[in-house]
Scaffold this active site. Structure first.
Site, PDB file in Angstrom:
ATOM      1  N   HIS A 386      15.689  50.397   9.237  1.00 10.35           N
ATOM      2  CA  HIS A 386      15.100  49.406  10.147  1.00 10.35           C
ATOM      3  C   HIS A 386      16.134  48.975  11.196  1.00 10.35           C
ATOM      4  CE1 HIS A 386      12.545  45.719  10.995  1.00 10.35           C
ATOM      5  NE2 HIS A 386      13.726  45.309  11.445  1.00 10.35           N
ATOM      6  N   GLU A 387      17.306  48.557  10.717  1.00  9.67           N
ATOM      7  CA  GLU A 387      18.351  48.103  11.646  1.00  9.67           C
ATOM      8  C   GLU A 387      18.861  49.242  12.521  1.00  9.67           C
ATOM      9  OE1 GLU A 387      18.678  45.078  12.126  1.00  9.67           O
ATOM     10  OE2 GLU A 387      17.689  44.333  10.314  1.00  9.67           O
ATOM     11  N   HIS A 390      16.733  49.568  15.548  1.00 11.31           N
ATOM     12  CA  HIS A 390      17.220  48.688  16.617  1.00 11.31           C
ATOM     13  C   HIS A 390      18.428  49.320  17.312  1.00 11.31           C
ATOM     14  CE1 HIS A 390      14.663  45.311  15.717  1.00 11.31           C
ATOM     15  NE2 HIS A 390      15.144  45.139  14.509  1.00 11.31           N
ATOM     16  N   HIS A 393      17.495  52.071  19.664  1.00 11.27           N
ATOM     17  CA  HIS A 393      16.846  51.506  20.848  1.00 11.27           C
ATOM     18  C   HIS A 393      17.923  50.977  21.810  1.00 11.27           C
ATOM     19  CE1 HIS A 393      13.126  49.005  22.345  1.00 11.27           C
ATOM     20  NE2 HIS A 393      13.694  49.726  23.305  1.00 11.27           N
TER      21      HIS A 393
END
Length: 597
Positions: A386-387, A390, A393
């Site tokens: 999940h991190e 980020h 991105h």
């Protein structure tokens, strides 16, 4: 719990990409203390000519990048050990520098807005070097019609500290003063009930435990309902009043406009969820069957539906799982992501005084960083990917844009992270030959849909309802707020779930209602991520290409248009209907597995 110096170096984040040593960090601080003063020399002269404007913007960008580097270095090192005095001191110094620079440069936006954008546009045409700042300059002027006179803005600024009072008081009340008493755990021991262990108890396999915890927990919130009602009412009144002062039709419009999002997106989310509630209700009938219950109560909806699956993973196994699950993203994506592991962008293990939870941050002059606390469970593996969503991105945005354009909107912030999480789950489902593991992953996916999409949409509808009610002259009494929330629970859970009366007090434990129309973005982000992840997993090359382009955009397009680049139009019904179709597929597979003998 290990002390920081007992954690193996291979699990520690490498911050030397920021500064090789504390000495280098402190030297940069001293240089910046003097150099930030340079920004003041442009005050009152910003638009005297195009050369002056360009000089100020170039200086501002250079200082912003360096201050970000200093701040992130101090912030990360402090979070690794909050008990370290030197780390606390360095963080304080970096924070003070950032604040001083903010004060020195605070004249820039007001001074620009004293002029028409046509003057800016003329300067851009005259001086092509200004073109690179066009997007950020347009964003400054986008909200100009809602700005007040200089004196009025000054008054609002002076009052701004009081605007957070409802949230601040609420936080003190619920985090410090509110006590829940004791409950009996599964072994019959008396244990103090807290917000922290609530989640553990409500997931208990012992129905008596979770029923008792449910009753006790919300009875405590009932005891402060008059105060929390007054606080939320004050928050709503404040939001509506400021919105009216700034010439908006509603508080929702003002909040969404800050991120350049149309209220149509908010309305579409709520109407689309409402249209698909039958699919949500199906979850509860499946759960009721799996748990072999005559009646399904709200306190039964949190229990994990797997009996035996309790797998553990080493960090090395987790890293391989993540990289394998993301091979569908293509060679460039995976090679870059591999650097996060090999170059130690990640601080992995928990240690004494380390900040809890997980987050990702980015330094434009280096690369993203991830802080997490790995405890060898699937949820921890999912948190890392999940991190890293980020992180990727950030990485694509920073390597394809100048500094002022790389920061993407909060509206799209959870898309990349959720894409990674969903791809991990689909990968494990695809390769696993363990029935309990498959049930566990499907249950996880369904719970994520409930918590990220359905529950947040219910919160969003409640927030919209109470603001509209106050705007229309209704008094937000405790009875009014509790009844509105109770009726929404009946609507969102349907007839297959007994909506216990105590749930009417749950709204008073949700801090997000003080974040001014924030929660809807969890729903829209997950809906977008679900479509993107499934299409990529199923080999849709066009979706992959579009998604990678989306990651590169930063803030160069408004967030809704950015998602359209990724193939997701949140103003249309299709994307919501597709998401519920995917949920139905997950439930089909889940039902098939639990009915196998």
């Amino acid at each position: 719990m290990k002390k920081r110096d007992q954690v193996l170096e291979k699990y520690k984040m490498n911050t030397k990409d920021l500064f090789e040593s504390e000495k280098e960090f402190l030297e940069e601080i001293e240089k910046l203390k003097e150099e930030i003063k340079e920004i003041s020399k442009y005050e009152g002269k910003l638009l005297s000519n195009s050369k002056t404007l360009l000089e100020m913007l170039d200086l501002s960008e250079e200082l912003d990048k360096r201050i970000e580097k200093v701040y992130i270095y101090a912030h990360l090192n402090n979070d690794m050990d909050l008990g370290d005095t030197k780390g606390n001191e360095y963080y304080g110094v970096a924070y003070k520098l950032n604040k001083e620079y903010g004060t020195l440069s605070s004249y820039v936006v007001p001074e620009l807005l004293e002029h028409d954008y046509k003057e800016i546009d003329d300067y851009i045409k005259e001086n092509e070097d200004l073109k690179k700042y066009e997007n950020s300059l347009k964003e400054i002027f986008r909200l100009k019609s809602h700005m007040l006179s200089k004196n009025e803005e000054y008054i609002l600024t002076k009052l701004s500290d009081t605007f957070t009072s409802p949230e601040d008081i609420y936080s003190k009340l619920t985090d410090v003063d509110l006590k829940f008493g004791t409950v009996k755990d599964e072994d019959g021991n008396e244990v103090e009930l807290t917000e922290s262990n609530w989640a553990t108890f409500i997931e208990s396999k012992n129905r008596d435990v979770r029923k008792n915890v449910f009753e006790k927990f919300f009875t405590a919130y009932k005891s402060i309902i008059n105060t929390t009602s007054e606080l939320l009412s004050s928050e709503v009144k404040k939001n509506n009043a400021i919105s009216q002062i700034r010439k908006y039709d509603s508080a929702m419009q003002r909040s969404l406009d800050a991120n350049d999002v149309s209220p149509k997106v908010y309305e579409k989310l709520i109407s689309s969820i409402e249209k698909n509630l039958k699919t949500v209700y199906r979850q509860w009938s499946i759960r009721k069957e799996k748990m072999k219950l005559d009646e399904l109560h709200l306190y039964d909806t949190y229990v994990p539906l797997t009996e035996e699956f309790d797998k553990k993973y080493t960090y090395e196994e987790a890293s391989k799982m993540i990289l394998d699950s993301l091979k569908v993203m293509g060679e460039d994506y995976v090679n870059t992501l591999s650097r996060a592991f090999s170059e130690k962008w990640i601080d992995v293990m928990p240690n004494e005084n380390k900040r809890g939870g997980a987050y990702c941050t980015c330094c434009y002059l280096t690369h993203p960083y991830v802080m997490t606390n790995f405890n060898e469970r699937y949820g921890d593996v999912s948190t890392i990917t999940h991190e890293l969503g980020h992180a990727m991105h950030y990485y694509y945005a920073q390597t394809n844009n100048i500094y002022c354009d790389y920061g993407y909107s909060i509206f799209v912030a959870e898309v990349a992270s959720q894409v990674n999480e969903i791809l991990l789950a689909l990968h494990v489902l695809n390769i696993s030959d363990n029935k309990e593991e498959k049930i566990f992953i499907l249950d996880t996916l369904m719970k994520h849909f409930k918590s990220s999409v359905v529950r947040q949409a219910m919160f969003a509808e409640f927030e919209k309802n109470v603001h509209e009610s106050e705007q229309n002259g209704e008094i937000l009494t405790p009875e009014c707020l509790c009844n509105k929330y109770y009726e929404l629970n009946k609507k969102y859970f349907g007839n297959d779930v007994i909506v216990d009366d105590k749930i009417r007090y749950e709204w008073s434990r949700i801090p997000h209602f003080y974040y001014n129309f924030y929660v809807y973005q969890y729903s829209t982000g997950y809906i977008a991520a679900l479509k993107i992840a499934y299409d990529i997993f199923n080999g849709n090359k066009q979706t992959l290409d579009n998604y990678l382009e989306f990651l590169k955009l930063g803030s160069t397009k408004d967030p809704v248009e950015s998602l359209k680049v990724a193939g997701v139009d949140l103003t249309k019904d299709d994307v919501y209907d597709e998401a519920f179709g995917m949920l139905n597929e997950q439930m089909d597979e889940f039902e098939k597995l639990i009915r196998e003998e």
